[in-house]
Enzyme design. Structure first.
Site, short mmCIF file in Angstrom:
data_model
loop_
_atom_site.label_atom_id
_atom_site.label_comp_id
_atom_site.label_asym_id
_atom_site.label_seq_id
_atom_site.Cartn_x
_atom_site.Cartn_y
_atom_site.Cartn_z
N CYS A 48 0.85 -1.19 0.00
CA CYS A 48 0.00 0.00 0.00
C CYS A 48 0.88 1.24 0.00
O CYS A 48 1.75 1.37 0.85
CB CYS A 48 -0.94 0.01 1.21
SG CYS A 48 -2.09 1.42 1.14
N CYS A 50 -0.33 4.31 0.36
CA CYS A 50 -1.02 5.46 0.96
C CYS A 50 -0.21 6.05 2.11
O CYS A 50 0.72 5.43 2.61
CB CYS A 50 -2.45 5.09 1.38
SG CYS A 50 -2.68 4.55 3.08
N CYS A 53 -0.71 4.14 6.05
CA CYS A 53 -0.23 2.83 6.49
C CYS A 53 1.24 2.92 6.91
O CYS A 53 2.02 3.63 6.29
CB CYS A 53 -0.38 1.81 5.35
SG CYS A 53 -2.09 1.32 5.09
N1 LIG Z 1 -4.18 9.20 -1.15
C1 LIG Z 1 -4.55 8.93 0.23
C2 LIG Z 1 -5.22 7.57 0.30
C3 LIG Z 1 -5.51 7.11 1.71
C4 LIG Z 1 -6.41 5.89 1.70
O1 LIG Z 1 -7.57 6.01 1.27
N2 LIG Z 1 -5.91 4.70 2.13
C5 LIG Z 1 -6.74 3.51 2.02
C6 LIG Z 1 -5.89 2.26 1.99
S1 LIG Z 1 -5.17 1.70 3.47
C7 LIG Z 1 -4.83 0.01 3.22
O2 LIG Z 1 -5.20 -0.51 2.04
C8 LIG Z 1 -7.80 3.43 3.08
O3 LIG Z 1 -8.67 2.60 3.01
N3 LIG Z 1 -7.73 4.27 4.09
C9 LIG Z 1 -8.69 4.32 5.16
C10 LIG Z 1 -7.99 4.82 6.38
O4 LIG Z 1 -6.78 5.02 6.30
O5 LIG Z 1 -8.59 4.97 7.44
C11 LIG Z 1 -3.29 8.95 1.10
O6 LIG Z 1 -2.23 8.57 0.60
O7 LIG Z 1 -3.40 9.34 2.27
ZN LIG Z 2 -2.72 2.22 3.14
#
Ligand SMILES: N[C@@H](CCC(=O)N[C@@H](CSCO)C(=O)NCC(=O)O)C(=O)O
Ligand SMILES: [Zn+2]
Ligand SMILES: [Zn+2]
Length: 191
Positions: A48, A50, A53
């Site tokens: 991931c 994002c 994480c």
């Molecule tokens: N561009 C943003 C995306 C953040 C995002 O939506 N992350 C997802 C994936 S986490 C694991 O697969 C998500 O579901 N987030 C929900 C949360 O984090 O609570 C960025 O990079 O921040």
């Molecule tokens: Zn993530």
């Protein structure tokens, strides 16, 4: 030197074991480590990109998978855990001392409610499901990665056999959309 995607991916992917049924995760503290016991292997394990994480230092991606929340217990130093962002969908429980995320839990109505997000690299055991795909790939740009180097990143994933997506895989996106449709009253026959 090319940037690291993640230690579990950079040198090729080691397949997990279908008979593996769980193990322990530890944070990075030198002493009094937070310990989590998982009574299940992970599913939907993925890279991931994002920003939310937890990633090992020097890596562009996290590797995160899910386990049923009933299969997760904190077995040592629970008092060191704190939720990173209480408003996020995934409430990531991190060690206050080393910053490692031990598990992420969903409390609100959501297609993945009941599943906790965990990082198998925090375990010494082998047999965990290997990463299945890379998600939120374009999100690394939001953290400062140069847009012109994205082709190289996607090519590296392809080279180790992982598909890349800029959100989640089609299977997971279909699950999310099915949940959203049902919530709005749509009923599907023969699901
Ligand atoms: N561009 C943003 C995306 C953040 C995002 O939506 N992350 C997802 C994936 S986490 C694991 O697969 C998500 O579901 N987030 C929900 C949360 O984090 O609570 C960025 O990079 O921040
Ligand atoms: Zn993530
Ligand atoms: Zn720690």
């Amino acid at each position: 030197m090319a940037p690291s995607l993640h230690p579990l991916i950079d040198n090729g992917i080691t397949p997990g074991s279908s008979s593996f049924s769980g193990g322990k995760l530890h944070c990075h503290c030198a002493s009094n480590q937070v310990e989590i016991t998982l009574d299940s292997n992970v599913a939907h394990n993925h890279a991931c990109g994002c920003s939310k994480c937890w990633k090992p230092s020097g890596s562009l991606f996290s590797v995160v998978g899910v386990v049923p929340r009933d299969a997760v217990s904190v077995t040592a130093n629970a008092s060191k855990l704190s939720i990173v962002d209480k408003d996020a969908t995934i409430q990531r429980n991190a060690c206050k001392d080393c910053g490692v995320h031990l598990f992420g839990r969903i409390e609100k109505d959501h297609p993945f409610k009941g599943l906790d997000f965990v990082h198998v690299e925090l375990s010494d055991e082998t047999g965990w499901q290997e990463p299945q795909f890379a998600g939120f790939v374009s999100s690394i740009i939001e953290q400062g990665f140069h847009p012109k180097e994205m082709d190289e990143v996607r090519a590296k994933f392809k080279a180790v056999g992982l598909e890349t997506y800029d959100v989640l895989s089609p299977a997971l996106m279909d699950l999310i959309s099915t949940f959203t449709a049902q919530k709005s009253g749509i009923r599907f026959a023969n699901l």
